[in-house]
Design a protein around this motif. Structure first.
Motif, short mmCIF file in Angstrom:
data_model
loop_
_atom_site.label_atom_id
_atom_site.label_comp_id
_atom_site.label_asym_id
_atom_site.label_seq_id
_atom_site.Cartn_x
_atom_site.Cartn_y
_atom_site.Cartn_z
N THR A 54 -0.68 0.37 5.01
CA THR A 54 -0.64 1.27 6.26
C THR A 54 -0.49 0.61 7.50
O THR A 54 0.30 1.05 8.42
N SER A 55 -1.22 -0.55 7.61
CA SER A 55 -1.03 -1.32 8.99
C SER A 55 0.49 -1.64 9.25
O SER A 55 0.89 -1.58 10.40
N TYR A 56 1.00 -2.23 8.20
CA TYR A 56 2.17 -2.60 8.34
C TYR A 56 3.24 -1.30 8.33
O TYR A 56 4.69 -1.39 9.06
N GLY A 57 3.09 -0.36 7.66
CA GLY A 57 4.11 0.81 8.12
C GLY A 57 3.74 1.29 9.28
O GLY A 57 4.84 1.97 10.06
N LEU A 58 2.73 1.21 10.04
CA LEU A 58 2.44 1.88 11.36
C LEU A 58 3.30 0.73 12.43
O LEU A 58 3.77 1.12 13.40
N ALA A 59 3.15 -0.60 12.03
CA ALA A 59 3.61 -1.52 12.92
C ALA A 59 5.19 -1.66 12.99
O ALA A 59 5.76 -2.20 13.95
N ASN A 60 5.87 -1.18 11.89
CA ASN A 60 7.29 -1.23 11.73
C ASN A 60 7.80 0.23 11.24
O ASN A 60 8.13 0.53 10.16
N PRO A 61 7.68 1.07 12.26
CA PRO A 61 8.27 2.44 12.10
C PRO A 61 9.55 2.70 11.67
O PRO A 61 10.09 3.43 11.26
N ASP A 62 10.49 1.49 11.86
CA ASP A 62 11.66 1.65 11.59
C ASP A 62 12.02 0.82 10.34
O ASP A 62 13.03 1.08 9.82
N VAL A 63 11.04 0.74 9.71
CA VAL A 63 11.12 0.10 8.00
C VAL A 63 10.35 1.26 7.19
O VAL A 63 9.23 1.76 7.71
N ALA A 64 11.04 1.66 6.22
CA ALA A 64 10.30 2.81 5.28
C ALA A 64 9.30 2.02 4.23
O ALA A 64 9.76 1.29 3.48
N VAL A 65 8.11 2.12 4.50
CA VAL A 65 7.11 1.56 3.80
C VAL A 65 6.41 2.52 2.84
O VAL A 65 6.05 3.65 3.53
N ALA A 66 6.36 2.15 1.51
CA ALA A 66 5.42 3.17 0.82
C ALA A 66 4.55 2.24 -0.05
O ALA A 66 4.63 1.17 -0.25
N LEU A 67 3.55 3.25 -0.60
CA LEU A 67 2.44 2.62 -1.23
C LEU A 67 2.24 3.37 -2.47
O LEU A 67 1.89 4.71 -2.69
N GLU A 68 2.30 2.85 -3.61
CA GLU A 68 1.93 3.64 -4.77
C GLU A 68 0.79 2.77 -5.39
O GLU A 68 0.50 1.63 -5.49
N HIS A 69 -0.33 3.71 -6.09
CA HIS A 69 -1.49 3.26 -6.72
C HIS A 69 -1.43 4.01 -8.19
O HIS A 69 -1.34 5.40 -8.29
N GLU A 70 -1.39 3.29 -9.25
CA GLU A 70 -1.49 3.87 -10.68
C GLU A 70 -0.28 4.80 -10.84
O GLU A 70 -0.28 5.91 -11.38
N GLY A 71 0.85 4.37 -10.21
CA GLY A 71 2.04 5.40 -10.43
C GLY A 71 2.14 6.44 -9.58
O GLY A 71 3.09 7.15 -9.65
N ARG A 72 1.08 6.94 -8.87
CA ARG A 72 0.97 7.87 -7.73
C ARG A 72 1.57 7.39 -6.18
O ARG A 72 0.92 6.54 -5.95
N GLU A 73 2.16 7.88 -5.54
CA GLU A 73 2.55 7.58 -4.43
C GLU A 73 1.49 8.02 -3.38
O GLU A 73 0.88 9.27 -3.17
#
Length: 646
Positions: free
Chosen positions: A179-198
């Motif tokens: 989440t920190s790097y998603g916030l730091a780079n709003p021009d980059v589409a950052v996604a996180l998945e855990h156990e197959g769920r976004e």
């Protein structure tokens, strides 16, 4: 130890020790790989983990990619594309990761597979590493960019694997990094998945507030205020910018203070302290705002190598940095009308804490049941008025204790017309009164506490008393907190009872809180919180523990969730520890605050209740309740032992 026992370690052991300094847990791996992706000019980065990252980690990007020979070089020891020599290191590193160094360290303690294809064209290559040894290099199919997959982290370092925490705790750390790097780079589409769920996904549109909404939800995003950093005081920072939250949008944890130095996510304590200080009294001492703050500074004036994982940074002039950050955040809050010199420290609704035009009507003249009037606000401001007018008798403390229900005994306030026999209930003597102390106070005897004669208050925060051995200062808030904590703990020692809410309450959670809720629903039920997830980010709370119903609302569930990531060995231990932390926090809600005027009778009552506690000498958070100055120490300070004095 003899000389014959001193030996050189073999290269494999050295590599694993060095890797351990960089790779501490799954989140360390995610941090290094996401930084590499961003440095590779990726516009999209997807992180996927299994079992909190313990069993598997995958980071995919659409960055530059690598040729085969570059890939083989990248996993070797002490290789990097970021610096050339010592001069580059001394002048400061402007990029985020050290690609080869990180890959070599990760490969030394896992089974690592890297598949990459250059953006400029050419074939894709797949390379595998096990325990630091390259086992295969072959052609593969892959779109432009790079995918790094890690399996069985620390499989060859069982001692380190043993000390990993519960999967939910490890994923919480992974979530923080992503989440920190998603916030730091709003021009980059950052996604996180855990156990197959976004878990979350930012759009990469470049809009910071939109990124905040993806990570923290609409409620938090709408509460964020822009920090421009215009007119900064002199200092090393070139600029300060980003977003900070409305004071009433806060949490009990520092986890949501995201700070970035030259684009690098860091936990710079001096910056976090400056952010919180900018809110002044608008935040309670145990509450923290949301912040996404970017600091730009000459790389040569900041050391990013203080910590092996580059998580901490050190500034050449930390005092100046603190001043600049505090000024920038304070200015943003002032422009929004969100802070002032006299402000409540409570948790009233946002519309109740905005600065309103002065109507000439005193807050204390309003009725307690007047609609739209916040009780905590009146108490705080009345205390401030009392401090400015020392000759005015107030009933602040009594109204404060009235508001805490069963947690504190209330006292009856009196005014200047009080009869002599009730003089004990009056506020301590005004400074202009000429009567002797011995005539206005008597010693009170206790079982656990020493017998003491109450002399008065200092700064309307500390009770001052005389004992047979010297003087004592008693922190009135810490004392009341201890009393409330032990009462709550006794109430919770039996079977947990719940109170059903008249109407279920919907609470919006952040991405982090949703994951914690999903992992600890049963534990929450044991505490008395019955809730279910409706939609992606909302929980519907149906019941709360009876013992907290009077002092805290359903929103408390957010704070409780944060208590479940302590990394303890079993779920039962986690719940019990979370209960204890929860009760310690709850005890703070109704406790007498500092800067509160007390009557002498209410002080005696406070000390009597403190005396009945199992541990009257420390608050539930470990702070001292009583500080003693014995006679010998006092005489030494006044140098009463000089020759000839007797």
């Amino acid at each position: 130890m003899t000389a014959s026992e001193i030996r050189e370690l073999d290269p494999q052991t050295v590599e694993r020790i060095a890797a351990g300094e960089v790779v501490e847990r799954p989140a360390s791996v995610v941090k290094e790989l996401v930084e590499n992706s961003i440095d590779a000019d990726a516009s999209r980065v997807t992180v996927a983990v299994e079992n909190g990252g313990i069993d598997g980690i995958s980071v995919r990007d659409d960055g530059y990619g690598m040729e085969r020979d570059e890939l083989e070089r990248a996993v070797e020891k002490h290789t990097t594309s970021k610096i050339r020599d010592i001069d580059d290191l001394e002048s400061g590193v402007a990029t985020l990761g050290f690609r080869g160094e990180a890959l070599h360290a990760i490969g030394a303690v896992s089974r690592l597979t890297i598949t990459t294809r250059p953006r400029t064209g050419g074939e894709a290559t797949e390379l595998t590493v096990e325990g630091g040894e390259v086992t295969a290099v072959r052609p593969a199919g892959h779109p432009p960019g790079t995918t790094v997959e890690i399996e069985d982290l620390f499989y060859n370092v069982p001692a380190r694997r043993k000390y990993l925490k519960q999967p939910s705790t490890e994923f919480d750390h992974v979530n923080t990094v992503a989440t920190s790097y998603g916030l730091a780079n709003p021009d980059v589409a950052v996604a996180l998945e855990h156990e197959g769920r976004e878990t979350f996904a930012t759009t990469g549109s470049g809009d910071l507030q939109e990124a905040v909404m993806a990570v923290y939800g609409r409620e938090v995003a709408e509460a964020m205020r822009s920090v421009s950093g215009d007119g900064l005081p002199e200092g090393p920072l070139d600029s300060v910018g980003g977003l900070v939250s409305h004071p009433e949008t806060n949490r009990a944890s520092r986890e949501y203070l995201s700070t970035f130095v030259n684009g690098r996510y860091v936990t710079a304590s001096v910056v976090r302290e400056a952010i919180v200080d900018a809110y002044d009294t608008q935040l309670a001492p145990d509450r923290y705002p949301f912040a996404v703050l970017f600091l730009s500074v000459d790389p040569a004036t900041v050391d990013v190598n203080v910590h092996p994982r580059k998580l901490e940074v050190r500034f050449a002039d930390e005092d100046a940095v603190k001043d600049q950050v505090e000024a920038a955040v304070e200015q943003a809050l002032l422009e929004e009308g969100l802070i002032r010199s006299k402000a409540p420290r409570g948790r009233s609704a946002p519309e109740q804490t905005e600065i309103q035009p002065d109507t000439g009507e005193s807050e204390t003249e309003q009725r307690d049941d007047e609609p739209g009037t916040d009780r905590r606000k009146r108490v705080s401001e009345t205390s401030d008025d009392a401090a400015e007018s020392p000759n005015t008798e107030t009933s602040t403390a009594n109204r404060k204790t009235d508001s805490v229900g069963d947690f504190s005994s209330s006292q009856t306030a009196t005014d200047d017309t009080v009869e002599p026999e009730t003089q004990r209930e009056r506020k301590f003597q005004d400074s202009g009164t000429q009567s002797r102390i011995a005539e206005t106070a008597e010693s009170d005897r206790f079982e656990s506490l020493p017998s003491m004669r109450i002399l008065g208050q200092y700064e309307e925060t500390y009770v001052v008393a005389e004992t047979d051995d010297g003087l004592v200062l008693i922190d009135q808030h810490a004392a009341d907190e201890r009393i409330n904590y032990e009462r709550l703990k006794n109430a919770f020692s039996g079977e947990t009872t719940t109170q059903t809410l008249a109407e279920p309450v919907d609470i919006e959670l952040t991405a982090r809180e949703v994951e914690l809720f999903d992992s600890h629903t049963n534990a929450l039920a044991r505490l008395g919180f019955r809730a279910r997830l409706v939609g992606d980010r909302t929980v519907k709370v149906q019941t709360v523990p009876t013992m907290v119903a009077e002092s805290a609302g359903p929103e408390l569930i957010r704070d409780v969730l944060s208590e479940f990531v302590g990394g303890r060995e079993s779920a039962a231990d986690t719940v019990e520890a979370a209960v204890d932390d929860l009760l310690a926090d709850l005890a703070c809600y109704p406790s007498i605050t500092g800067n509160t005027s007390l009557t002498q009778g209410s002080v005696v009552d406070l000390l009597s209740r403190l005396d009945s506690c199992d541990n009257p000498y420390a608050c539930p958070h470990g702070r001292p309740v009583i500080v003693e100055f014995d006679t010998e120490e006092i005489e030494d300070r006044f140098e009463r032992d000089y020759p000839g004095h007797e």
